[in-house]
Write a protein that holds these residues in place. Structure first.
Motif, PDB file in Angstrom:
ATOM      1  N   GLY A 189       0.772  -1.239   0.000  1.00  0.00           N
ATOM      2  CA  GLY A 189       0.000   0.000   0.000  1.00  0.00           C
ATOM      3  C   GLY A 189       0.796   1.277   0.000  1.00  0.00           C
ATOM      4  O   GLY A 189       0.425   2.240   0.662  1.00  0.00           O
ATOM      5  N   GLY A 190       1.920   1.327  -0.699  1.00  0.00           N
ATOM      6  CA  GLY A 190       2.744   2.528  -0.744  1.00  0.00           C
ATOM      7  C   GLY A 190       3.739   2.649   0.386  1.00  0.00           C
ATOM      8  O   GLY A 190       4.460   3.644   0.466  1.00  0.00           O
ATOM      9  N   VAL A 191       3.793   1.672   1.276  1.00  0.00           N
ATOM     10  CA  VAL A 191       4.740   1.692   2.393  1.00  0.00           C
ATOM     11  C   VAL A 191       6.061   1.061   1.938  1.00  0.00           C
ATOM     12  O   VAL A 191       6.076   0.021   1.280  1.00  0.00           O
ATOM     13  N   SER A 192       7.175   1.694   2.275  1.00  0.00           N
ATOM     14  CA  SER A 192       8.489   1.181   1.905  1.00  0.00           C
ATOM     15  C   SER A 192       9.457   1.351   3.063  1.00  0.00           C
ATOM     16  O   SER A 192       9.277   2.211   3.930  1.00  0.00           O
ATOM     17  N   LEU A 193      10.486   0.529   3.062  1.00  0.00           N
ATOM     18  CA  LEU A 193      11.530   0.574   4.078  1.00  0.00           C
ATOM     19  C   LEU A 193      12.869   0.651   3.358  1.00  0.00           C
ATOM     20  O   LEU A 193      13.131  -0.131   2.433  1.00  0.00           O
ATOM     21  N   SER A 194      13.717   1.614   3.731  1.00  0.00           N
ATOM     22  CA  SER A 194      14.994   1.784   3.049  1.00  0.00           C
ATOM     23  C   SER A 194      16.105   2.024   4.056  1.00  0.00           C
ATOM     24  O   SER A 194      15.885   2.587   5.129  1.00  0.00           O
ATOM     25  N   GLY A 195      17.291   1.583   3.701  1.00  0.00           N
ATOM     26  CA  GLY A 195      18.463   1.781   4.540  1.00  0.00           C
ATOM     27  C   GLY A 195      19.666   2.120   3.690  1.00  0.00           C
ATOM     28  O   GLY A 195      19.753   1.712   2.523  1.00  0.00           O
ATOM     29  N   GLN A 196      20.595   2.885   4.242  1.00  0.00           N
ATOM     30  CA  GLN A 196      21.781   3.291   3.505  1.00  0.00           C
ATOM     31  C   GLN A 196      22.964   3.492   4.436  1.00  0.00           C
ATOM     32  O   GLN A 196      22.797   3.966   5.565  1.00  0.00           O
ATOM     33  N   VAL A 197      24.129   3.094   3.964  1.00  0.00           N
ATOM     34  CA  VAL A 197      25.384   3.346   4.657  1.00  0.00           C
ATOM     35  C   VAL A 197      26.279   4.116   3.697  1.00  0.00           C
ATOM     36  O   VAL A 197      26.529   3.658   2.578  1.00  0.00           O
ATOM     37  N   SER A 198      26.748   5.288   4.103  1.00  0.00           N
ATOM     38  CA  SER A 198      27.548   6.128   3.212  1.00  0.00           C
ATOM     39  C   SER A 198      28.746   6.698   3.944  1.00  0.00           C
ATOM     40  O   SER A 198      28.706   6.932   5.157  1.00  0.00           O
ATOM     41  N   GLU A 199      29.820   6.921   3.199  1.00  0.00           N
ATOM     42  CA  GLU A 199      31.007   7.555   3.745  1.00  0.00           C
ATOM     43  C   GLU A 199      30.783   9.050   3.896  1.00  0.00           C
ATOM     44  O   GLU A 199      29.987   9.647   3.163  1.00  0.00           O
ATOM     45  N   THR A 200      31.503   9.671   4.808  1.00  0.00           N
ATOM     46  CA  THR A 200      31.467  11.117   4.973  1.00  0.00           C
ATOM     47  C   THR A 200      32.870  11.679   4.796  1.00  0.00           C
ATOM     48  O   THR A 200      33.856  10.940   4.790  1.00  0.00           O
ATOM     49  N   ALA A 201      32.946  12.995   4.649  1.00  0.00           N
ATOM     50  CA  ALA A 201      34.243  13.641   4.423  1.00  0.00           C
ATOM     51  C   ALA A 201      35.177  13.493   5.610  1.00  0.00           C
ATOM     52  O   ALA A 201      36.402  13.567   5.469  1.00  0.00           O
ATOM     53  N   THR A 202      34.622  13.251   6.804  1.00  0.00           N
ATOM     54  CA  THR A 202      35.459  13.096   7.998  1.00  0.00           C
ATOM     55  C   THR A 202      36.003  11.679   8.161  1.00  0.00           C
ATOM     56  O   THR A 202      36.809  11.422   9.054  1.00  0.00           O
ATOM     57  N   GLY A 203      35.545  10.760   7.312  1.00  0.00           N
ATOM     58  CA  GLY A 203      36.004   9.375   7.388  1.00  0.00           C
ATOM     59  C   GLY A 203      35.071   8.452   8.131  1.00  0.00           C
ATOM     60  O   GLY A 203      35.238   7.233   8.098  1.00  0.00           O
ATOM     61  N   SER A 204      34.080   8.977   8.821  1.00  0.00           N
ATOM     62  CA  SER A 204      33.111   8.146   9.535  1.00  0.00           C
ATOM     63  C   SER A 204      32.010   7.690   8.585  1.00  0.00           C
ATOM     64  O   SER A 204      31.904   8.171   7.452  1.00  0.00           O
ATOM     65  N   LEU A 205      31.192   6.757   9.045  1.00  0.00           N
ATOM     66  CA  LEU A 205      30.096   6.232   8.248  1.00  0.00           C
ATOM     67  C   LEU A 205      28.780   6.846   8.711  1.00  0.00           C
ATOM     68  O   LEU A 205      28.540   7.005   9.910  1.00  0.00           O
ATOM     69  N   ASN A 206      27.937   7.177   7.760  1.00  0.00           N
ATOM     70  CA  ASN A 206      26.609   7.698   8.043  1.00  0.00           C
ATOM     71  C   ASN A 206      25.607   6.585   7.744  1.00  0.00           C
ATOM     72  O   ASN A 206      25.489   6.143   6.607  1.00  0.00           O
ATOM     73  N   LYS A 207      24.878   6.129   8.769  1.00  0.00           N
ATOM     74  CA  LYS A 207      23.929   5.030   8.614  1.00  0.00           C
ATOM     75  C   LYS A 207      22.513   5.553   8.824  1.00  0.00           C
ATOM     76  O   LYS A 207      22.260   6.332   9.739  1.00  0.00           O
ATOM     77  N   SER A 208      21.614   5.113   7.962  1.00  0.00           N
ATOM     78  CA  SER A 208      20.225   5.562   8.085  1.00  0.00           C
ATOM     79  C   SER A 208      19.278   4.414   7.762  1.00  0.00           C
ATOM     80  O   SER A 208      19.562   3.576   6.907  1.00  0.00           O
ATOM     81  N   LEU A 209      18.154   4.402   8.454  1.00  0.00           N
ATOM     82  CA  LEU A 209      17.090   3.432   8.215  1.00  0.00           C
ATOM     83  C   LEU A 209      15.781   4.191   8.324  1.00  0.00           C
ATOM     84  O   LEU A 209      15.463   4.763   9.371  1.00  0.00           O
ATOM     85  N   THR A 210      15.021   4.225   7.238  1.00  0.00           N
ATOM     86  CA  THR A 210      13.800   5.026   7.214  1.00  0.00           C
ATOM     87  C   THR A 210      12.638   4.210   6.670  1.00  0.00           C
ATOM     88  O   THR A 210      12.819   3.288   5.869  1.00  0.00           O
ATOM     89  N   ALA A 211      11.456   4.569   7.122  1.00  0.00           N
ATOM     90  CA  ALA A 211      10.218   3.986   6.609  1.00  0.00           C
ATOM     91  C   ALA A 211       9.353   5.129   6.105  1.00  0.00           C
ATOM     92  O   ALA A 211       9.335   6.219   6.693  1.00  0.00           O
ATOM     93  N   GLY A 212       8.649   4.908   5.019  1.00  0.00           N
ATOM     94  CA  GLY A 212       7.835   5.970   4.458  1.00  0.00           C
ATOM     95  C   GLY A 212       6.550   5.450   3.851  1.00  0.00           C
ATOM     96  O   GLY A 212       6.430   4.254   3.543  1.00  0.00           O
ATOM     97  N   PHE A 213       5.593   6.356   3.720  1.00  0.00           N
ATOM     98  CA  PHE A 213       4.317   6.031   3.077  1.00  0.00           C
ATOM     99  C   PHE A 213       4.068   7.076   2.000  1.00  0.00           C
ATOM    100  O   PHE A 213       4.105   8.273   2.275  1.00  0.00           O
ATOM    101  N   LYS A 214       3.865   6.617   0.774  1.00  0.00           N
ATOM    102  CA  LYS A 214       3.685   7.533  -0.343  1.00  0.00           C
ATOM    103  C   LYS A 214       2.333   7.300  -0.984  1.00  0.00           C
ATOM    104  O   LYS A 214       1.946   6.172  -1.266  1.00  0.00           O
ATOM    105  N   SER A 215       1.607   8.412  -1.192  1.00  0.00           N
ATOM    106  CA  SER A 215       0.304   8.317  -1.829  1.00  0.00           C
ATOM    107  C   SER A 215       0.156   9.434  -2.845  1.00  0.00           C
ATOM    108  O   SER A 215       0.798  10.484  -2.732  1.00  0.00           O
TER     109      SER A 215
END
Length: 217
Positions: A189-215
């Motif tokens: 029903g338009g609900v999704s779950l996404s996650g991402q791991v990305s490098e940053t300019a400081t050398g650390s990792l940026n981790k995110s996990l999000t859920a969304g509903f799109k209509s």
């Protein structure tokens, strides 16, 4: 023929979509086709607190609801055109203006999608180049320009609605390539779950996990 691709733009209403976020904001997008050739549109993306879903009541609600002062938005124009034979199959050009950050961004990207194992899988390769202009008015009434380069590969699994993305980007401000990997799962029903791991300019990792509903309405 070219005539067959012409659409009646005047009869096409503005398209609205909403993506609810857990922190109480709603990401609203409105877009309108402006030419009958290719896919040329103008629109606005709004990150709105408090959940108003139309533009009309915003002035009144901004004056009475203090949470709405946190709202922000950008205006944009985009065009999607055919590619160049077997080299790539889609060209996209976009211009975006963010009044809150006093920033404008113009970019172009090309992409190529290749079906795998029939239509069970698809692989999309994309490359983009963007120029960002950041204003410093009214202090010195000058602007600084920088650029970004981005490459990404996306594998889509049609049966499960799963996508895997790997890419890297280069920013003139950071002067280094930064990698990222991510995945998205469409649920129901338009609900999704996404996650991402990305490098940053400081050398650390940026981790995110999000859920969304799109209509769309």
């Amino acid at each position: 023929t070219q005539r067959a691709n012409v659409r009646n733009v005047d009869a096409s209403p503005s398209a609205w979509s909403r993506d609810s976020k857990p922190e109480g904001f709603s990401s609203l997008t409105v877009k309108q086709a402006v030419t009958p050739f290719w896919d040329t549109r103008v629109g606005a993306d709004m990150n709105v607190a408090g959940g108003p879903y139309t533009l009309a009541p915003l002035p009144e609600k901004l004056s009475t609801d203090p949470r709405l002062s946190q709202s922000s938005g950008t205006a944009w124009a985009s065009m999607t055109a055919p590619g160049l034979g077997p080299v790539w199959d889609k060209t996209a050009i976009e211009a975006r203006v963010d009044p809150l950050q006093d920033q404008s961004k113009v970019g172009t990207s090309i992409s190529k999608s290749v079906p795998l194992n029939g239509d069970a899988y698809s692989l999309t390769l994309e490359g983009g180049y963007h120029v960002i202009e950041q204003s410093f008015a009214p202090v010195a009434r000058r602007a600084a320009r920088s650029y970004e380069v981005d490459h990404a590969a996306k594998l889509n699994i049609a049966e499960t609605g799963t996508s895997f993305v790997a890419g890297q980007s280069f920013s003139a401000n950071d002067d280094r390539w930064l990698g990222r990997v991510g995945a998205e799962q469409k649920l129901f029903g338009g609900v999704s779950l996404s996650g991402q791991v990305s490098e940053t300019a400081t050398g650390s990792l940026n981790k995110s996990l999000t859920a969304g509903f799109k209509s769309n309405w």
